[in-house]
Write an enzyme that holds these catalytic residues in place. Structure first.
Site, short mmCIF file in Angstrom:
data_model
loop_
_atom_site.label_atom_id
_atom_site.label_comp_id
_atom_site.label_asym_id
_atom_site.label_seq_id
_atom_site.Cartn_x
_atom_site.Cartn_y
_atom_site.Cartn_z
N GLY A 11 0.82 -1.03 -0.08
CA GLY A 11 0.00 0.21 -0.07
C GLY A 11 1.00 1.18 -0.03
CB SER A 12 1.88 3.51 -2.05
OG SER A 12 1.20 3.28 -3.12
CG ASN A 14 -2.52 10.64 3.98
OD1 ASN A 14 -3.24 10.76 5.06
ND2 ASN A 14 -1.87 11.60 3.52
N GLY A 16 0.20 4.84 4.16
CA GLY A 16 1.05 3.97 3.43
C GLY A 16 2.27 4.61 3.48
CG PHE A 99 -8.88 -1.40 -2.46
CD1 PHE A 99 -10.16 -1.32 -3.52
CD2 PHE A 99 -8.53 0.16 -2.18
CE1 PHE A 99 -10.82 -0.15 -3.95
CE2 PHE A 99 -9.17 1.30 -2.64
CZ PHE A 99 -10.36 1.07 -3.43
CE LYS A 207 -9.98 5.72 13.60
NZ LYS A 207 -9.62 6.60 12.71
CD GLN A 300 -10.66 2.55 4.83
OE1 GLN A 300 -10.04 1.39 5.09
NE2 GLN A 300 -11.22 2.86 3.82
N1 NAI Z 1 -4.24 8.64 6.39
C1 NAI Z 1 -4.38 8.32 7.76
O1 NAI Z 1 -4.09 9.38 8.54
C2 NAI Z 1 -4.35 7.10 8.46
C3 NAI Z 1 -5.08 5.79 7.56
N2 NAI Z 1 -5.23 4.53 8.49
C4 NAI Z 1 -5.38 3.60 7.73
O2 NAI Z 1 -4.68 3.11 6.80
C5 NAI Z 1 -5.53 2.21 5.77
C6 NAI Z 1 -4.87 2.80 4.51
O3 NAI Z 1 -5.10 4.31 4.45
P1 NAI Z 1 -4.22 5.19 3.47
O4 NAI Z 1 -2.90 4.71 3.26
O5 NAI Z 1 -4.25 6.53 4.11
O6 NAI Z 1 -4.91 5.22 2.27
P2 NAI Z 1 -5.53 6.62 1.22
O7 NAI Z 1 -6.90 6.79 1.89
O8 NAI Z 1 -4.78 7.28 0.97
O9 NAI Z 1 -6.07 5.62 -0.13
C7 NAI Z 1 -5.54 5.68 -1.13
C8 NAI Z 1 -4.89 4.47 -1.70
O10 NAI Z 1 -5.67 3.74 -2.11
C9 NAI Z 1 -5.35 2.94 -3.56
N3 NAI Z 1 -6.32 2.49 -4.15
C10 NAI Z 1 -6.97 3.09 -5.08
N4 NAI Z 1 -7.75 2.07 -5.70
C11 NAI Z 1 -7.28 0.72 -5.41
C12 NAI Z 1 -7.70 -0.31 -5.60
N5 NAI Z 1 -8.44 -0.68 -6.74
N6 NAI Z 1 -7.04 -1.48 -5.34
C13 NAI Z 1 -5.96 -1.21 -4.39
N7 NAI Z 1 -5.87 0.18 -3.99
C14 NAI Z 1 -6.23 1.21 -4.57
C15 NAI Z 1 -4.41 4.24 -3.84
O11 NAI Z 1 -3.41 3.85 -4.90
C16 NAI Z 1 -3.84 4.90 -2.72
O12 NAI Z 1 -2.52 4.08 -2.52
C17 NAI Z 1 -6.68 2.48 5.78
O13 NAI Z 1 -7.48 1.62 6.59
C18 NAI Z 1 -6.85 3.96 7.05
O14 NAI Z 1 -8.08 3.79 7.95
C19 NAI Z 1 -4.86 4.42 9.63
C20 NAI Z 1 -4.05 5.45 10.40
C21 NAI Z 1 -3.97 6.85 9.77
O1 13P Z 2 -7.03 6.63 11.50
C1 13P Z 2 -6.53 7.80 11.46
C2 13P Z 2 -6.05 8.28 12.33
O2 13P Z 2 -5.38 7.61 13.36
C3 13P Z 2 -7.18 8.62 10.38
O3 13P Z 2 -8.66 8.87 10.19
P1 13P Z 2 -9.18 9.49 8.85
O4 13P Z 2 -9.35 8.32 8.12
O5 13P Z 2 -10.60 9.84 9.41
O6 13P Z 2 -8.33 10.60 8.60
#
Ligand code: NAI
Ligand code: 13P
EC number: 1.1.1.8
Length: 351
Positions: A11-12, A14, A16, A99, A207, A300
């Site tokens: 994953g890559s 935000n 990732g 995904f 949450k 999410q």
């Molecule tokens: N962003 C944050 O602040 C935080 C996120 N998380 C959790 O981490 C997990 C990943 O979140 P993020 O990295 O922020 O992702 P993100 O919200 O930035 O999602 C975009 C990612 O999804 C990918 N994507 C789009 N279509 C796709 C497909 N069909 N198949 C596979 N990948 C696809 C994109 O290429 C991109 O890498 C989530 O479950 C989120 O709740 C946990 C803590 C903090």
């Molecule tokens: O999980 C998160 C912070 O720990 C990020 O939450 P959001 O997906 O609502 O930005």
């Protein structure tokens, strides 16, 4: 000498990309036991005429999902998930939860049988028979490897700027705890390891539903006292959810970063809150706002509210979780957002 542990970030987005920065720097600082290359699977796309993998590998910035943050040069972007994960000893799963199955299917039979996984993913999977699965269960079952969970109050953009925060690793296979702590911990990203993996993961998923409720309260123009009530009632439902569905759950886990701390930060600074507030103010759909406001990042909270409701409805338990239920119904357009306040006023916690 034992061979070096190879790490792959699956994953890559935000978060990732932010975690790839941490892990990339940590393996360089700990060449025993880690291999210095970190492979990062990138769902390929074209950004301003260039492939995202090419941008990351040449400029060392994920310009789409984590702009302005330099990634270590040893983080190598790879467009095929099978190539990225090949021979990895530690697989860090960090992609939007919708995904996960598709990605695990591609990895079926391709991962090193001795590998361990850690999921940073917040959400559930709907299961046959009316229940839900943890995302770590999906990874464990599909790839036949152990899977821990890392959750916490970790807004990715703040972590990437190296602002101090904490996280929790929940892990059942105790002997893997120190290795994972070494991989993730830095002086600004402090880790507590505990064995209550299920509660760690359930907190991270639930949450996000509460954060949508916090955004509704903000959008309706209520102040911080109302939001505190949403947070408190949400926490009560999170605790009850664990008591009912995961009775082995330990209440002290709610006091770790994955519990109250993540709930608070997401209800103030997260994407779910932001989009839910705009939903009230603009009258547009959640899907339209996600596309308009997040530049490809994914919410999410609304899908998790659906997954939880799928189980509650099947078990005829919606009325025991009125906040989760109302948030789902509002997201789906089955309940007017103005009715959210009735849900708070009539919550069984006050009866
Ligand atoms: N962003 C944050 O602040 C935080 C996120 N998380 C959790 O981490 C997990 C990943 O979140 P993020 O990295 O922020 O992702 P993100 O919200 O930035 O999602 C975009 C990612 O999804 C990918 N994507 C789009 N279509 C796709 C497909 N069909 N198949 C596979 N990948 C696809 C994109 O290429 C991109 O890498 C989530 O479950 C989120 O709740 C946990 C803590 C903090
Ligand atoms: O999980 C998160 C912070 O720990 C990020 O939450 P959001 O997906 O609502 O930005």
């Amino acid at each position: 000498m034992a061979s070096k542990k190879k790490v792959c970030v699956v994953g890559s987005g935000n978060w990732g990309s932010a975690i790839a920065k941490i892990v990339g720097n940590n393996v360089l600082a700990q060449t025993d036991p880690f291999d210095t290359e970190v492979r990062m699977w990138v769902f390929e796309e074209t950004v301003e005429g260039r492939k995202l993998t090419e941008i990351i590998n040449n400029d060392h910035v994920n310009v789409k999902y984590l702009p302005g943050i330099q990634l270590p040069k040893n983080v190598v972007a790879i467009p095929d998930v099978k190539d990225a994960a090949e021979n990895a000893d530690i697989l860090i799963f960090v992609l939007p939860h919708q995904f996960v199955r598709g990605v695990c299917k591609q990895l079926d039979g391709k991962v090193n049988p001795g590998a361990i996984a850690v999921s940073l993913i917040k959400g559930f999977d709907v299961a046959d028979g009316g229940g839900i699965l943890l995302i770590s269960d999906v990874i464990r079952e599909m790839l036949k490897i152990p899977c821990a969970a890392l959750m916490g109050a970790n807004i990715a953009n703040e972590v990437a700027k190296e602002n101090y925060c904490e996280a929790t690793i929940g892990i059942k296979v105790k002997e893997h705890g120190p290795l994972l702590k070494d991989l993730f911990q830095t002086d600004y990203f402090r880790i507590v390891v505990c064995d209550d993996e299920t509660t760690v993961e359930v907190c991270g998923a639930l949450k996000n539903i509460v954060a949508v409720g916090a955004g509704f309260a903000d959008g309706l123009g209520y102040g911080d006292n109302t939001k505190a009530a949403v947070i408190r009632l949400g926490l009560m439902e999170m605790i009850k959810f664990c008591e009912v569905f995961y009775p082995e759950s330990n209440q002290s886990t709610f006091l770790e970063s994955c519990g109250v701390a993540d709930l608070v930060t997401t209800c103030y600074g997260g994407r779910n809150r932001k989009v839910a507030e705009a939903f009230v103010k603009t009258g547009k759909s959640i899907e339209a706002l996600e596309a308009e406001m997040l530049n490809g990042q994914k919410l999410q909270g609304p899908p998790t509210a659906y997954e939880v409701n799928y189980m509650l409805k099947n078990k005829k338990m919606e009325d025991r979780f009125p906040l989760f239920t109302a948030i789902h119904n509002i997201c789906k357009g089955n309940l007017e957002v103005q009715k959210f306040m009735d849900c708070l006023k009539n919550h069984p916690e006050h009866m």
